[in-house]
Design an enzyme around this catalytic site. Structure first.
Site, PDB file in Angstrom:
ATOM      1  N   LYS A 192     -19.406   1.922  28.726  1.00 29.65           N
ATOM      2  CA  LYS A 192     -17.984   2.039  29.026  1.00 29.65           C
ATOM      3  C   LYS A 192     -17.823   2.742  30.371  1.00 29.65           C
ATOM      4  CE  LYS A 192     -13.660   3.939  27.258  1.00 29.65           C
ATOM      5  NZ  LYS A 192     -13.002   4.636  26.153  1.00 29.65           N
ATOM      6  N   LYS A 245     -17.429  -2.570  28.427  1.00 30.30           N
ATOM      7  CA  LYS A 245     -16.006  -2.414  28.683  1.00 30.30           C
ATOM      8  C   LYS A 245     -15.771  -1.808  30.063  1.00 30.30           C
ATOM      9  CE  LYS A 245     -12.165   0.244  26.962  1.00 30.30           C
ATOM     10  NZ  LYS A 245     -11.766   1.352  26.166  1.00 30.30           N
TER      11      LYS A 245
HETATM   12  C1  PBG Z   1     -10.322   5.682  24.333  1.00 31.66           C
HETATM   13  C2  PBG Z   1     -10.084   4.260  24.619  1.00 31.66           C
HETATM   14  C3  PBG Z   1      -9.548   3.741  25.796  1.00 31.66           C
HETATM   15  C4  PBG Z   1      -9.513   2.357  25.633  1.00 31.66           C
HETATM   16  C5  PBG Z   1     -10.018   2.072  24.371  1.00 31.66           C
HETATM   17  N1  PBG Z   1     -10.390   3.269  23.766  1.00 31.66           N
HETATM   18  C6  PBG Z   1      -8.995   4.414  26.986  1.00 31.66           C
HETATM   19  C7  PBG Z   1      -9.772   5.306  27.830  1.00 31.66           C
HETATM   20  O1  PBG Z   1     -10.992   5.481  27.680  1.00 31.66           O
HETATM   21  O2  PBG Z   1      -9.164   5.904  28.695  1.00 31.66           O
HETATM   22  C8  PBG Z   1      -9.016   1.386  26.663  1.00 31.66           C
HETATM   23  C9  PBG Z   1      -8.596   0.053  26.184  1.00 31.66           C
HETATM   24  C10 PBG Z   1      -7.796  -0.751  27.141  1.00 31.66           C
HETATM   25  O3  PBG Z   1      -7.542  -0.380  28.302  1.00 31.66           O
HETATM   26  O4  PBG Z   1      -7.365  -1.820  26.708  1.00 31.66           O
HETATM   27  N2  PBG Z   1     -10.081   6.007  23.018  1.00 31.66           N
END
Ligand code: PBG
Length: 323
Positions: A192, A245
């Site tokens: 991520k 991601k």
């Molecule tokens: C954190 C989380 C995020 C997303 C999914 N889980 C945001 C982040 O890390 O700031 C992002 C998902 C998206 O942008 O569609 N719990």
């Protein structure tokens, strides 16, 4: 003689025969946001077509997704209260917990996944507990494990940790197993990145960090070898599915991870990727439907087996109509 690849593009039937990649509703996982209240369906401005649901309206949404053949949802919670440690996130009476129970009760065959993280529940909006101005990795693991067990107790099929703390897959696996939830799976957000493409999500989930950023735990977009390292660690720790991601700016990473993984690879087509297409479509600058399908097929072509996407209902409806 000229070599003529165009022969295989001559008619629609021939093109269908030689198409290398396909997508079906079975590949899709729908992210859904749930909050307290009754009959709530609050539009998320930056993500047209998406809402914050209360549990009752969430059930209607899940019903329609199920009818479209979408096998799975992933739940994000908007709690009523936040504190330093996000303690409401492991309460068996929390909003996600209630939503899981309600969905599994009504639709036992729907695969219910839950985002496991603290950022939606902490007053400071970081994904773990703070020590000084940083996030304390090892103290956070215990809390993520509690949240996971609580989701499992309510019937979640998979928990999906998205915090990027080191060692959390192992910590969660141990906790689930010792509480008797050896059948609850882990979909790990293994790779991520610290991405600007999460912008609309932070509005949707009310999870913007109140100071600083997430660069101390999420990955540097410049790094590729590190993705292989992160994926490998989560596989070793027992992740059932690993995820990359965001998706579109990281198609090379999806391929890299696919090539080293024996478990299914998911990709998260995130909020910013969705919002950009919707905004350009609204301005009449692109054909939104075609851009949606091209994005999804590209993510599959890169190697994703599963796609978490805000387009899932729209894409599944289109696939049904084309069939
Ligand atoms: C954190 C989380 C995020 C997303 C999914 N889980 C945001 C982040 O890390 O700031 C992002 C998902 C998206 O942008 O569609 N719990």
């Amino acid at each position: 003689m000229i070599i003529r690849p165009r022969r295989l593009r001559r008619t629609s039937a021939i093109r269908s025969m030689v198409r290398e990649t396909s997508i079906t509703a079975n590949d899709l996982i729908s992210p859904l946001f749930v909050k307290h209240g009754k009959a709530v369906k609050d539009p998320i401005k930056s993500m047209p077509g998406h809402y914050q649901f209360s549990v009752d309206t969430l059930l209607k949404e899940v019903e329609s997704e199920r009818e479209l053949g979408i096998p799975a949802i992933i739940l994000f919670g908007l709690p009523e209260t936040k504190d330093e440690t996000g303690s409401i996130s492991w309460s068996d009476d929390g909003i996600v917990q209630r939503a899981i129970s309600a969905v599994k009760d009504r639709f036992p065959d729907m695969v219910v996944m839950t985002d496991v993280c603290l950022c939606e529940y902490t007053s400071h909006g970081h994904c773990g507990v703070l020590k000084g101005s940083g996030v304390d990795n090892d103290a956070t693991l215990e809390l993520l494990a509690r949240q996971s067990v609580s989701h499992a107790r309510c019937g979640a099929d998979f928990v999906a940790p998205s915090d990027m703390m080191d060692g959390r897959v192992a910590a969660i696996r141990n906790a689930l197993d010792s509480e008797g939830f050896e059948q609850t799976g882990i979909l790990s957000y293994a790779v991520k990145y610290a991405s600007a493409f999460y912008g609309p999500f932070r509005e949707a989930a009310d999870s913007t960090p109140q100071f600083g950023d997430r660069c101390g735990y999420q990955m540097d977009p410049a790094n590729r070898r590190e993705a292989v390292k992160e994926a490998g660690l989560d596989l070793d720790e027992g992740a059932d599915i690993i995820m990359v991601k965001p998706a579109l700016p990281y198609l090379d990473i999806i391929r890299e991870v696919r090539d080293i993984s024996l478990v299914p690879v998911a990709a998260y087509n995130v909020s910013g990727e969705y919002a950009m297409i919707k905004a350009a479509e609204k301005n009449g600058w692109i054909d939104g439907t075609k851009a949606m399908m091209e994005s999804l097929i590209s993510i599959k072509r890169a190697g994703a087996d599963l796609i978490l996407t805000y387009f899932s209902s729209e894409a599944a409806a289109l696939l049904r109509d084309l069939a």
